[in-house]
Design a protein around this motif. Structure first.
Motif, mmCIF file in Angstrom:
data_model
loop_
_atom_site.group_PDB
_atom_site.id
_atom_site.type_symbol
_atom_site.label_atom_id
_atom_site.label_comp_id
_atom_site.label_asym_id
_atom_site.label_seq_id
_atom_site.Cartn_x
_atom_site.Cartn_y
_atom_site.Cartn_z
ATOM 1 N N ALA A 163 0.848 -1.203 0.000
ATOM 2 C CA ALA A 163 0.000 0.000 0.000
ATOM 3 C C ALA A 163 0.878 1.246 0.000
ATOM 4 C CB ALA A 163 -0.913 0.001 1.220
ATOM 5 N N VAL A 164 1.921 1.221 0.841
ATOM 6 C CA VAL A 164 2.841 2.365 0.901
ATOM 7 C C VAL A 164 3.465 2.602 -0.471
ATOM 8 C CG1 VAL A 164 4.968 3.251 1.933
ATOM 9 C CG2 VAL A 164 3.335 1.981 3.353
ATOM 10 N N GLU A 165 3.846 1.515 -1.144
ATOM 11 C CA GLU A 165 4.478 1.658 -2.459
ATOM 12 C C GLU A 165 3.542 2.293 -3.480
ATOM 13 O OE1 GLU A 165 7.569 1.688 -3.246
ATOM 14 O OE2 GLU A 165 7.894 1.281 -1.121
ATOM 15 N N LYS A 166 2.262 1.867 -3.445
ATOM 16 C CA LYS A 166 1.281 2.460 -4.368
ATOM 17 C C LYS A 166 1.162 3.962 -4.134
ATOM 18 C CE LYS A 166 -1.755 -1.441 -5.206
ATOM 19 N NZ LYS A 166 -2.835 -2.192 -4.573
ATOM 20 N N VAL A 167 1.127 4.337 -2.861
ATOM 21 C CA VAL A 167 0.996 5.757 -2.530
ATOM 22 C C VAL A 167 2.233 6.524 -2.988
ATOM 23 C CG1 VAL A 167 0.857 7.387 -0.609
ATOM 24 C CG2 VAL A 167 -0.569 5.322 -0.610
ATOM 25 N N ARG A 168 3.407 5.937 -2.757
ATOM 26 C CA ARG A 168 4.666 6.600 -3.159
ATOM 27 C C ARG A 168 4.770 6.772 -4.668
ATOM 28 N NH1 ARG A 168 8.444 3.415 0.911
ATOM 29 N NH2 ARG A 168 8.366 4.864 2.666
ATOM 30 N N LYS A 169 4.080 5.893 -5.406
ATOM 31 C CA LYS A 169 4.108 6.018 -6.870
ATOM 32 C C LYS A 169 3.094 7.041 -7.375
ATOM 33 C CE LYS A 169 5.740 1.389 -8.038
ATOM 34 N NZ LYS A 169 5.156 0.035 -8.012
ATOM 35 N N ASP A 226 -7.565 4.005 -3.239
ATOM 36 C CA ASP A 226 -8.517 4.007 -2.126
ATOM 37 C C ASP A 226 -8.200 2.797 -1.272
ATOM 38 O OD1 ASP A 226 -10.084 6.280 -2.760
ATOM 39 O OD2 ASP A 226 -10.988 5.133 -4.401
ATOM 40 N N LEU A 227 -7.863 3.017 -0.018
ATOM 41 C CA LEU A 227 -7.408 1.923 0.834
ATOM 42 C C LEU A 227 -8.366 1.730 2.008
ATOM 43 C CD1 LEU A 227 -3.624 2.920 0.958
ATOM 44 C CD2 LEU A 227 -4.602 1.011 -0.329
ATOM 45 N N THR A 228 -8.768 0.490 2.226
ATOM 46 C CA THR A 228 -9.559 0.191 3.417
ATOM 47 C C THR A 228 -8.621 0.115 4.622
ATOM 48 O OG1 THR A 228 -9.233 -2.184 3.190
ATOM 49 C CG2 THR A 228 -11.126 -1.241 2.041
ATOM 50 N N THR A 229 -9.208 0.128 5.786
ATOM 51 C CA THR A 229 -8.440 -0.030 7.023
ATOM 52 C C THR A 229 -7.534 -1.247 6.936
ATOM 53 O OG1 THR A 229 -10.198 1.004 8.276
ATOM 54 C CG2 THR A 229 -8.713 -0.426 9.508
ATOM 55 N N VAL A 283 3.730 10.386 6.661
ATOM 56 C CA VAL A 283 2.652 11.131 6.013
ATOM 57 C C VAL A 283 3.100 11.340 4.579
ATOM 58 C CG1 VAL A 283 1.427 13.327 5.896
ATOM 59 C CG2 VAL A 283 1.979 12.329 8.123
ATOM 60 N N ILE A 284 2.296 10.859 3.642
ATOM 61 C CA ILE A 284 2.649 10.994 2.220
ATOM 62 C C ILE A 284 1.508 11.717 1.512
ATOM 63 C CG2 ILE A 284 3.347 9.783 0.111
ATOM 64 C CD1 ILE A 284 4.010 7.339 1.840
ATOM 65 N N ARG A 285 1.835 12.737 0.757
ATOM 66 C CA ARG A 285 0.817 13.355 -0.089
ATOM 67 C C ARG A 285 1.302 13.332 -1.528
ATOM 68 N NH1 ARG A 285 -3.732 16.474 0.672
ATOM 69 N NH2 ARG A 285 -4.415 17.646 -1.149
ATOM 70 N N HIS A 290 3.665 15.182 -8.004
ATOM 71 C CA HIS A 290 4.675 15.456 -6.986
ATOM 72 C C HIS A 290 4.365 14.620 -5.753
ATOM 73 C CE1 HIS A 290 5.599 18.933 -9.486
ATOM 74 N NE2 HIS A 290 4.300 19.159 -9.522
ATOM 75 N N ILE A 291 5.413 14.099 -5.136
ATOM 76 C CA ILE A 291 5.224 13.307 -3.917
ATOM 77 C C ILE A 291 5.988 13.976 -2.778
ATOM 78 C CG2 ILE A 291 5.413 11.033 -2.854
ATOM 79 C CD1 ILE A 291 3.928 10.729 -5.411
ATOM 80 N N ILE A 292 5.270 14.251 -1.704
ATOM 81 C CA ILE A 292 5.884 14.797 -0.490
ATOM 82 C C ILE A 292 5.777 13.709 0.577
ATOM 83 C CG2 ILE A 292 5.775 16.596 1.276
ATOM 84 C CD1 ILE A 292 4.158 18.312 -0.682
ATOM 85 N N GLU A 293 6.890 13.352 1.186
ATOM 86 C CA GLU A 293 6.835 12.327 2.235
ATOM 87 C C GLU A 293 7.588 12.789 3.470
ATOM 88 O OE1 GLU A 293 7.735 8.316 1.091
ATOM 89 O OE2 GLU A 293 8.068 7.676 3.162
#
Lengths: 326, 326
Positions: free
Chosen positions: A177-183, A188-191, A251-253, A265-268
């Motif tokens: 999940a983290v990798e998907k966000v970083r890319k 949309d991620l469930t708990t 925190v990743i945006r 752009h990725i801010i982590e």
């Protein structure tokens, strides 16, 4: 010198004491406890007073760091003390922050004091990073992952199960999940897709392990919505392998810019902490410095990390900061 | 609505224009250029005026975003305009920031305006993270790595070499150095150990490639202290593979806490940017919002990212921020 009083002497109080020793512009005036002061030994030999008598020390303290728990201590202590002292707390029940803010704000204003609430890392440094990243990249989405680290609340919940002697629960972010966000995929991620829970449990001799495991993994709010793994270990293993209180997270945006939103752009912002309470109290101490400065400048009322100019956290002057850190 | 004027219409000016379109509380009043306005076409169709006439538009503009270069434009334009407007710039010559600050501060105070200087990501978001991390972990060390990304200054330096038609220079952090820092080893790193430089060069037909390569890798200040790789490519390859302006990097601080400094903490802030100018202008725009708000509250003078409460960057109210982001 900033003269500091610590209210409550658990992990966070001890972490604050140790942080004060690291910061040459701060000194520990004393620890205030609900316990009999004769029974409390501080790490540094600092004096211990009974909390009931704290008002007698008002003139000797620039700011109080309130190190109680968010469930029952802080909702009472922070507003009560904010009438008489500058205060900082680490209230972390996110849903109740607006209510806590209102109560503390009224009392701080009554006493012309500054109260900084909800400092630490989440709420605290993570909140700051959510805010900065959203302000800079409005067309985007942010994700907060916690861990790998020990969740005190979840460990306590397991300890309350019949037959359990001790327990430690680690919250672990799901790497895929983290990798998907970083890319920048903005999934949309469930708990369940964001974190797993790993539990180490010391059970009583002869306890029904199957029942304990089932009670854990089906526990509503705490575990039912997660993939949870339970390992039974000995008391010796618990002591040897799980006595630290590490934590962390990120925190990743990711956000888009450009006339056609063609650029990503990725801010982590990430933390890897050997000791959750010591890091939390290091953040609190920096905000205690800010509280004293704001009070000196004539400000009053309740503040959060969002309201405080970053420079106020540092002992350095504006000139030094611009020269060396900008 | 925050009415914005853009001064200078290069990459940063265009990025700002596009950022304004993404932020519903901002609108572009117009672009001010030293060129003949008839020759400047804006992406959004916004009006273009000659910079010489900017004072005629004073009443229609809440804040100017000055998008010139740090070498010669900003040292002149920012102080001059700060007397008449709230302004924001991205002055990034680190060594000259104190001098720029003093000049801009005097002019902004003269006109009762707010001037925010040196916003963007470095200086800017990276500076903020150096400050927050140092304030929280005073016993520690911080490292800033840049890249992988295009350095405009280094690319320009190569283009000035005889026989070079075009060039692109990528700054790349040395992965093994980053890993040491992430592990909390606090290594002492030379310039060469932190970054490598990768150059793509289009040379004139028949140019002496060996001489060009030697001139690059031995160039003082720019390349001599680095391990530099030079690749000669065709104009077509340059266009196909190197037309973006990506950048990024990270600020990492590791620090110790505990009575015996027994615990290590790592704070890392990282950026991966598809477009350096678009991200920079997104940061600048958030600080333009803050400038207008500070002016409304009666503040004046020069500010940096260190002086500005984070909440001022967001269009959301304090209540909303506390409820949703804290």
């Amino acid at each position: 010198m900033i003269r500091i009083g610590i209210v409550g002497y658990g992990n966070l109080g001890r972490g604050t004491e140790s942080a004060i020793l690291q910061n040459p512009d701060t000194e520990l005036y004393g620890v205030f406890s609900r316990r009999d002061p004769a029974t409390v030994k501080t790490l540094s030999g600092a004096k211990v007073y009974h909390l009931d008598n704290i008002l007698e020390h008002k003139e000797n303290i620039d700011v109080l760091i309130i190190c109680g728990g968010s469930a029952t201590d802080l909702p009472v202590q922070t507003p009560a003390l904010a009438e008489h002292f500058n205060v900082v707390d680490s209230f972390d029940t996110h849903a109740k922050i607006p209510e806590h803010f209102e109560k503390v704000d009224a009392q701080a204003k009554k006493g012309y004091n500054i109260a900084v609430i909800s400092t630490g890392w989440d709420p605290g440094m993570f909140s700051l990073n959510r805010l900065y990243a959203e302000a800079v990249l409005p067309d985007g989405k942010d994700y907060t992952f916690w861990g790998k680290g020990v969740s005190q609340g979840h460990s306590d919940a397991i300890r309350r199960i019949e037959g359990v002697i001790d327990a430690r629960q680690y919250t672990i972010p799901v790497e895929s999940a983290v990798e998907k966000v970083r890319k920048g995929e903005n999934p949309d991620l469930t708990t369940r897709e964001k974190h797993t829970r790993l539990c180490f449990v010391v059970a009583q001799d002869g306890a029904d392990l199957e029942r304990i495991e089932k009670e854990i993994v089906t526990m509503p709010n705490y575990f039912a919505d997660y993939d949870t793994t339970v390992n039974f270990i000995s008391a010796e293993e618990m002591k040897r392998d799980h006595s630290g209180i590490p934590h962390g997270g990120m925190v990743i945006r990711s956000g888009k810019t450009g006339l056609n939103k063609e650029n990503t752009h990725i801010i982590e912002y990430s933390l890897k902490l050997d000791s959750n309470p010591e890091f939390t109290s290091s953040v609190i101490l920096a905000y205690a410095r800010a509280a004293v400065r704001m009070k000196k400048e004539g400000m009053t009322g309740c503040k959060t990390v969002f309201d405080i100019p970053p420079a106020y956290l540092s002992p350095k002057s504006g000139e030094e900061l611009r020269k060396n850190l900008l």
